[in-house]
Structure formats: structure tokens, C-alpha cells
Design a protein around this motif. Sequence first.
Motif, PDB file in Angstrom:
ATOM      1  N   VAL A  14       0.830  -1.215   0.000  1.00 15.99           N
ATOM      2  CA  VAL A  14       0.000   0.000   0.000  1.00 15.99           C
ATOM      3  C   VAL A  14       0.857   1.254   0.000  1.00 15.99           C
ATOM      4  CG1 VAL A  14      -1.940   1.123   1.186  1.00 15.99           C
ATOM      5  CG2 VAL A  14      -1.452  -1.294   1.638  1.00 15.99           C
ATOM      6  N   ARG A  15       0.524   2.207  -0.850  1.00 17.81           N
ATOM      7  CA  ARG A  15       1.105   3.552  -0.736  1.00 17.81           C
ATOM      8  C   ARG A  15       0.150   4.385   0.073  1.00 17.81           C
ATOM      9  NH1 ARG A  15       4.093   6.873  -4.820  1.00 17.81           N
ATOM     10  NH2 ARG A  15       3.606   8.449  -3.267  1.00 17.81           N
ATOM     11  N   TYR A  16       0.670   5.215   0.975  1.00 21.60           N
ATOM     12  CA  TYR A  16      -0.244   5.949   1.862  1.00 21.60           C
ATOM     13  C   TYR A  16      -0.132   7.467   1.812  1.00 21.60           C
ATOM     14  CZ  TYR A  16       3.738   5.839   5.159  1.00 21.60           C
ATOM     15  OH  TYR A  16       4.962   5.969   5.757  1.00 21.60           O
ATOM     16  N   GLN A  17       0.835   8.023   1.135  1.00 23.40           N
ATOM     17  CA  GLN A  17       0.938   9.487   1.042  1.00 23.40           C
ATOM     18  C   GLN A  17       1.755   9.887  -0.185  1.00 23.40           C
ATOM     19  OE1 GLN A  17       4.737   8.600   1.744  1.00 23.40           O
ATOM     20  NE2 GLN A  17       4.446  10.826   1.732  1.00 23.40           N
ATOM     21  N   PRO A  73       5.227  11.615   5.449  1.00 26.72           N
ATOM     22  CA  PRO A  73       5.873  10.338   5.124  1.00 26.72           C
ATOM     23  C   PRO A  73       6.223   9.509   6.363  1.00 26.72           C
ATOM     24  CG  PRO A  73       6.984  12.174   4.029  1.00 26.72           C
ATOM     25  CD  PRO A  73       6.050  12.764   5.033  1.00 26.72           C
ATOM     26  N   THR A  74       6.230  10.137   7.543  1.00 19.14           N
ATOM     27  CA  THR A  74       6.576   9.390   8.756  1.00 19.14           C
ATOM     28  C   THR A  74       5.518   8.315   9.031  1.00 19.14           C
ATOM     29  OG1 THR A  74       5.596  11.212   9.984  1.00 19.14           O
ATOM     30  CG2 THR A  74       7.985  11.134   9.927  1.00 19.14           C
ATOM     31  N   ALA A  75       5.881   7.351   9.852  1.00 19.74           N
ATOM     32  CA  ALA A  75       5.039   6.162  10.062  1.00 19.74           C
ATOM     33  C   ALA A  75       3.649   6.527  10.560  1.00 19.74           C
ATOM     34  CB  ALA A  75       5.730   5.218  11.039  1.00 19.74           C
ATOM     35  N   GLY A  76       3.555   7.597  11.356  1.00 19.81           N
ATOM     36  CA  GLY A  76       2.249   8.026  11.860  1.00 19.81           C
ATOM     37  C   GLY A  76       1.269   8.333  10.751  1.00 19.81           C
ATOM     38  N   GLY A  77       1.784   8.752   9.600  1.00 17.54           N
ATOM     39  CA  GLY A  77       0.920   9.084   8.466  1.00 17.54           C
ATOM     40  C   GLY A  77       0.325   7.855   7.804  1.00 17.54           C
ATOM     41  N   ASN A 125      -5.949   6.358   0.393  1.00 15.05           N
ATOM     42  CA  ASN A 125      -6.648   7.646   0.376  1.00 15.05           C
ATOM     43  C   ASN A 125      -5.727   8.835   0.634  1.00 15.05           C
ATOM     44  OD1 ASN A 125      -7.072   6.175   3.161  1.00 15.05           O
ATOM     45  ND2 ASN A 125      -6.955   8.352   3.594  1.00 15.05           N
ATOM     46  N   GLY A 126      -4.590   8.588   1.293  1.00 18.28           N
ATOM     47  CA  GLY A 126      -3.672   9.680   1.613  1.00 18.28           C
ATOM     48  C   GLY A 126      -2.803  10.115   0.447  1.00 18.28           C
TER      49      GLY A 126
END
Length: 364
Positions: A31-34, A241-245, A70-71
Motif C-alpha cells: 500500500v502507498r499511503y501518502q 511520510p513518517t510512520a504516523g501518516g 486515500n492519503g
Amino acid sequence: MTVIALVGTQWGDEGKGKITDVLAARADVVVRYQGGNNAGHTVVVGDETYKLHLIPSGILYPDKACLIGNGVVVDPEVLCAEMESLHRANIDTSNLFISERAHLIMPYHKALDELEEARRAEKIGTTGRGIGPCYVDKYMRIGVRAVDMKSRASLERAVARALPFKNEILQKVYNHPGFELEEVVEEYMAYAEAIVPRLTDTSLLLHQARLDEKGILLEGAQGTLLDVDHGTYPFVTASNPTAGGAAPGAGLGPNHIKHVLGVVKAYTTRVGEGPFPTELHDAIGDLIRERGKEFGTTTGRPRRCGWFDAVMVRYAVRVNGLTGLAMTLLDVLDALESIKVCVAYEYKGERLEHFPTDLETLKE
Ligand code: IMP
């Protein structure tokens, strides 16, 4: 299996594609998230080199589901071109799914990115791909989402909501002719044909994958020091990009992420502007650039190169909650008799162990 977030610990370009590729072999879903197509992965498989900007590199494995969360901000033109280039290489993309909630990069975002960067007295060195302006509209609540491509009427409604704001700025501030609603809608309806069949609620898909105990790899783009909150602001990208994102960007709960792996290069590089304490302006910097092929995947720009900065990486360990580190490109340094590692900064006679917030301090 488990849920792993993989993040860059420096200014991006840590060789995440390589580690993603290794881990993707063992995962079921990538998954890509941002971010968006400001990123670039170069993956070499056998004799073939693939440059991917938006599609997770897991797509090179036939049996993995690849999700654009979605990010992420999606440029449909780039996405369609990337899918086509994979098809030409006989790579199946039927396992590619895109979040209905992802925001779309529109032509006016790309125009504004260029114009705003040209107007800035202090350049950020953006990739010019419309990333920042797209996130601006997301937070201004005039963004166009992938779900809006499902019908002409909904796309028209969404674009019409944004266009008066965008055209007024383009025309009155930048002397740009602006964009016509019908032309934009026409162009995006053509992309919709290829994209709409892949739209889904990717959060739901991930939820099911977790229940089925599938392995999930959350692939961060860019790096910690480019994070809009934790990076070297304002010389950063417009996402986290940090893990929290990874949790909001993928639609998972934070407690679902079991491991956070940081990818770290054996030296430091940076593209674009901003202070860089360990930067090398000499022949060693050139040697690292040549041996490490340190030229941007997205823009082709030569990357600035410097020694390994442990202050920065310690900071990345902290703000990402890293549970592990994977080091890449150590062999690039093989040509050197000895190497240097920055363990602390010296600022006005004081020893700094922690990464400073103030860029003036970092610069000095
Ligand atoms: P933007 O993301 O295009 O807005 O660019 C903002 C800053 O992030 C610039 O300094 C870019 O060079 C940098 N940047 C964005 N994406 C990447 C990447 O994937 N690798 C390295 N730098 C990046």
C-alpha cells in the motif's frame, strides 16, 4: 503475517524500492499511503529496470494486491501512463486498486506548483508535479476525489467547486489564462475509463486482508526529513511520510501497525533546497554521486551528497517509532579508505545531540 510500515529516515531516496521489493515478496498487499508522483522508485529485476512513481513496486509480483491509499494524491494522467507502460512490459495490473477517497491532481495544481515556486523568493525546489497545491485544496475542502470520476455530473460538480478559486488566483495573481470547466472534465473523463474500474474502499479491503491474516506492507514515499511536520520546514513535501501518516493515509488503525522499518542510506543525500549539515562540496561528494547514481528518479536532478548523519537518523528513529533499520548502498563507499559519520552537531561552541527545529541553527 503482519503489518509493516516502511519509511525513509533521511530526505528520501534511501533505496526504499529495494527493501520494498524484498519485503513485497513476502507480503500479500502493498500500500502507498501518502505523496504522489513526486516519488520515484527504481526497481531492477533481472535485466529490466522499472521506474515507478505512483504504483507500488509490489505490482511487479503477479500475486500481490497493490493499493493506492486515500492519503495519496493521484495524477490520473501519470497513473494511466504508468499502467500502460506496465502493460507494454506484459505486467498484469489487475491487482491494482485505488482508494475512492484519494484526491486527484488537477491541471491547475501543476500550473500553480510551477508559478508559486517561480514566485518564491526562497525556493523549495518542488518537483513541479502539483503535489503541494493538491494537498492545499484537500485541506481547503475544494479537492476533487477519485470517487468524483464515477460520473460526469459528480466530476463536473467537484471541479466547479474549485475552479472559481483557482482561476481567480491564476488570472489575477499570475496572469495565467486559467482553465475551462468543460475542457478539464473532458480530459478527466477519458482517464476515468481506465481508473474507475479500479476504485474501491481500500480501507475495507485492508480490513479484510487483516482479518484473513495477510501480510500488509505500507510503503512510505519521500522521507522523515521531508515530512511536513517533522521535516526541515519549509523545505519539505506537503504530506506525512513518517510512520504516523500510514494509519490515516491507508485507513488502518495505528494499533494495527506492528513493525516500523526505517530505510537508511550509508550516506546522506538531498534533492532541492535547504540546509544540509554533512554536505560534501568536494571530490568525495562527486564520487558518491557517481557511484551511487544519485540523480533524481522523477526530475533527473543531481542529488546533493554528504556523510552519514547519525543525529538525523536518531531523530528519525524517535519520530517514527522505528523497530528496525535497513541500511542500503553501503557498497558505494567501498572506494574510500575511510569514511566519516556525524555523531553530533557543534553550534556556537555547544554540542547538539538532537536534531534542531530552527533551520538557522541547522544551517550554521
Ligand atoms: P514536492 O513534494 O514536489 O512539493 O517537493 C517538495 C520537496 O520535497 C522538494 O525539495 C523535493 O525535491 C522534495 N521531494 C519530493 N519528493 C521527493 C522524493 O521522492 N525524493 C526526494 N525528494 C523529494
